[in-house]
Enzyme design. Structure first.
Site, PDB file in Angstrom:
ATOM      1  N   ARG A   1       4.548  53.970  24.065  1.00 41.73           N
ATOM      2  CA  ARG A   1       3.890  53.154  25.018  1.00 41.73           C
ATOM      3  C   ARG A   1       3.800  53.912  26.223  1.00 41.73           C
ATOM      4  NH1 ARG A   1       7.182  47.785  25.203  1.00 41.73           N
ATOM      5  NH2 ARG A   1       8.779  49.476  24.531  1.00 41.73           N
TER       6      ARG A   1
ATOM      7  N   GLY B   1      11.998  56.245  21.872  1.00 42.67           N
ATOM      8  CA  GLY B   1      13.115  56.002  22.357  1.00 42.67           C
ATOM      9  C   GLY B   1      14.332  56.594  21.971  1.00 42.67           C
TER      10      GLY B   1
ATOM     11  N   GLU C   1      12.255  40.414   4.770  1.00 47.35           N
ATOM     12  CA  GLU C   1      13.191  40.574   4.240  1.00 47.35           C
ATOM     13  C   GLU C   1      14.512  39.623   4.188  1.00 47.35           C
ATOM     14  OE1 GLU C   1      14.024  44.389   6.626  1.00 47.35           O
ATOM     15  OE2 GLU C   1      15.953  43.570   7.617  1.00 47.35           O
TER      16      GLU C   1
ATOM     17  N   HIS D   1      18.255  48.035   4.525  1.00 51.76           N
ATOM     18  CA  HIS D   1      18.233  47.793   6.014  1.00 51.76           C
ATOM     19  C   HIS D   1      19.702  48.299   6.352  1.00 51.76           C
ATOM     20  CE1 HIS D   1      17.000  45.544  10.072  1.00 51.76           C
ATOM     21  NE2 HIS D   1      17.799  46.468  10.027  1.00 51.76           N
ATOM     22  N   ILE D   2      19.909  49.549   6.057  1.00 52.40           N
ATOM     23  CA  ILE D   2      21.097  50.376   6.275  1.00 52.40           C
ATOM     24  C   ILE D   2      21.208  51.595   7.000  1.00 52.40           C
ATOM     25  CG2 ILE D   2      22.160  49.311   3.901  1.00 52.40           C
ATOM     26  CD1 ILE D   2      21.428  52.230   2.795  1.00 52.40           C
TER      27      ILE D   2
ATOM     28  N   ILE E   1      12.009  52.848   9.471  1.00 48.73           N
ATOM     29  CA  ILE E   1      13.254  52.307   9.768  1.00 48.73           C
ATOM     30  C   ILE E   1      13.359  51.466  10.974  1.00 48.73           C
ATOM     31  CG2 ILE E   1      14.547  54.243   8.913  1.00 48.73           C
ATOM     32  CD1 ILE E   1      15.020  55.341  11.633  1.00 48.73           C
ATOM     33  N   ALA E   2      12.026  50.993  11.429  1.00 50.52           N
ATOM     34  CA  ALA E   2      11.825  50.000  12.713  1.00 50.52           C
ATOM     35  C   ALA E   2      12.275  48.941  12.414  1.00 50.52           C
ATOM     36  CB  ALA E   2      10.580  50.271  13.355  1.00 50.52           C
ATOM     37  N   ARG E   3      11.222  47.982  11.931  1.00 51.29           N
ATOM     38  CA  ARG E   3      11.467  46.421  11.883  1.00 51.29           C
ATOM     39  C   ARG E   3      10.483  46.280  10.833  1.00 51.29           C
ATOM     40  NH1 ARG E   3      15.815  46.285  13.236  1.00 51.29           N
ATOM     41  NH2 ARG E   3      16.749  44.867  14.781  1.00 51.29           N
TER      42      ARG E   3
HETATM   43  C1  GLV Z   1      19.319  47.382  13.137  1.00 49.85           C
HETATM   44  O1  GLV Z   1      18.319  47.452  12.755  1.00 49.85           O
HETATM   45  C2  GLV Z   1      19.407  47.329  14.766  1.00 49.85           C
HETATM   46  O2  GLV Z   1      18.550  47.047  15.314  1.00 49.85           O
HETATM   47  O3  GLV Z   1      20.701  47.677  15.059  1.00 49.85           O
END
Ligand code: GLV
Length: 327
Positions: free
Chosen positions: A179, A156, A269, A287-288, A238-240
């Site tokens: 995808r 994305g 988390e 998560h920054i 850095i996704a989830r």
């Molecule tokens: C952060 O993780 C967001 O989704 O903005």
């Protein structure tokens, strides 16, 4: 006329709160108390709008208990804390904050990948602990970023911004899996080549995860996928949390199946898997990725804009669902 009643679920910038307070009857939470689902439902009684963050789960049960709610404006691009079908079914708008955090988050993803490849935090801890006595030929030797192969899973806006950094700034070969494949012009602009997930895992020197979380994306990277990666490779998430099986990752890092990982997000988390905490070849951040001051302010203001749009009779500008007008 009575002003709409809004709950701001977490602490937020005072200027954002002032904007909201100029139009709404606002219940703020500047103490930043984390509400349990029961407390959240109680706080939302009589509220038409909620300013949420990823910490608040907007579930079908919560919606059933909060019949006045009309809109939840998330201060995040990700919205896996929302049950969007349930929100749509109940006529509740869901909005997020796309676009304003793209470059900041891509900067962070790149920085985390570089810190992981070049062992920055591990070597800093060594120095701070007073262990540094001498220069040594192979001290904290990591892997190169420039000229290597950057793999991106999830292409994305943020994935594309990371691709540009890699290709244009660091001369990396960029491969991606998504995808749906990007159009040819966007691929050319990002200098990114579409490959299968298997080829991505096998070929990447540095694999960065930027895909949204969904039930289908749960454990996209587990033991079987880690086993396909190069032993010299790094993995950056850095996704989830939940996209990576953190226990399997810790095992792979311990055994040397992959070289190192950089993680900004974690399963469950703010808890972090204890096996990850015990390893030196993983860079851990809380998560920054979107957290620069201007970007967090832009995110807060975009969430506020969505509330202001809705209550002035407009379509919220960055909604993730569409709610038909009441008959
Ligand atoms: C952060 O993780 C967001 O989704 O903005």
């Amino acid at each position: 006329m009575n002003k709409p009643q809004i709950l701001v679920c977490r602490a937020v910038f005072p200027e954002t709160l002032q904007r909201l307070a100029s139009q709404f009857d606002v219940e703020a939470n500047q103490d930043d108390t984390l509400f349990t689902p029961v407390q959240l439902a109680a706080k939302l009684q009589g509220k038409q709008g909620a300013f949420t963050t990823g910490s608040e789960r907007i579930s079908a049960e919560l919606l059933a208990a909060c019949p006045d709610l009309k809109i939840c404006a998330n201060m995040a691009v990700g919205y896996n804390n929302f049950d969007v079908p349930a929100m749509t079914a109940r006529g509740v708008w869901a909005t997020n904050t796309p676009g304003v955090l793209t470059e900041t988050t891509a900067d962070f993803g790149f920085a985390l990948m570089m810190a992981t490849a070049r062992r920055i935090t591990e070597s800093e801890h060594y120095l701070r602990a007073g262990h540094w006595k001498n220069w040594r030929f192979d001290q904290f030797a990591g892997s190169d970023v420039h000229g290597s192969t950057l793999g991106i899973l999830g292409m994305g806006r943020i994935g594309q911004a990371i691709a540009r950094r890699g290709a244009l700034g660091f001369g990396m070969q960029v491969i991606y899996h998504n995808r749906s494949r990007l159009d040819a012009a966007t691929e050319a602009e990002c200098k990114a080549r579409y490959v299968s997930k298997e080829a991505l895992l096998k070929t990447a020197d540095h694999l960065v995860l930027v895909l949204p979380y969904s039930a289908q994306a749960h454990h996209t990277i587990g033991a079987a996928e880690l086993a396909q990666m190069k032993s010299s490779a790094t993995l950056t998430n850095i996704a989830r949390g939940g996209i990576v099986d953190d226990a399997a990752l810790a095992t792979a890092l311990r055994s040397g199946q992959i070289a190192a990982a950089g993680l900004d997000v974690f399963e469950g988390e703010p808890k972090v898997h204890p096996d990850l905490l015990a390893l030196s070849n993983v860079v851990l951040t809380p998560h920054i990725a979107s957290s620069s001051t201007p970007t967090r302010l832009a995110m807060a203001n975009l969430a506020a804009d969505n509330l202001l749009d809705f209550f002035s009779g407009k379509t919220p500008r960055t909604s993730v669902n569409t709610v038909p007008a009441a008959a």
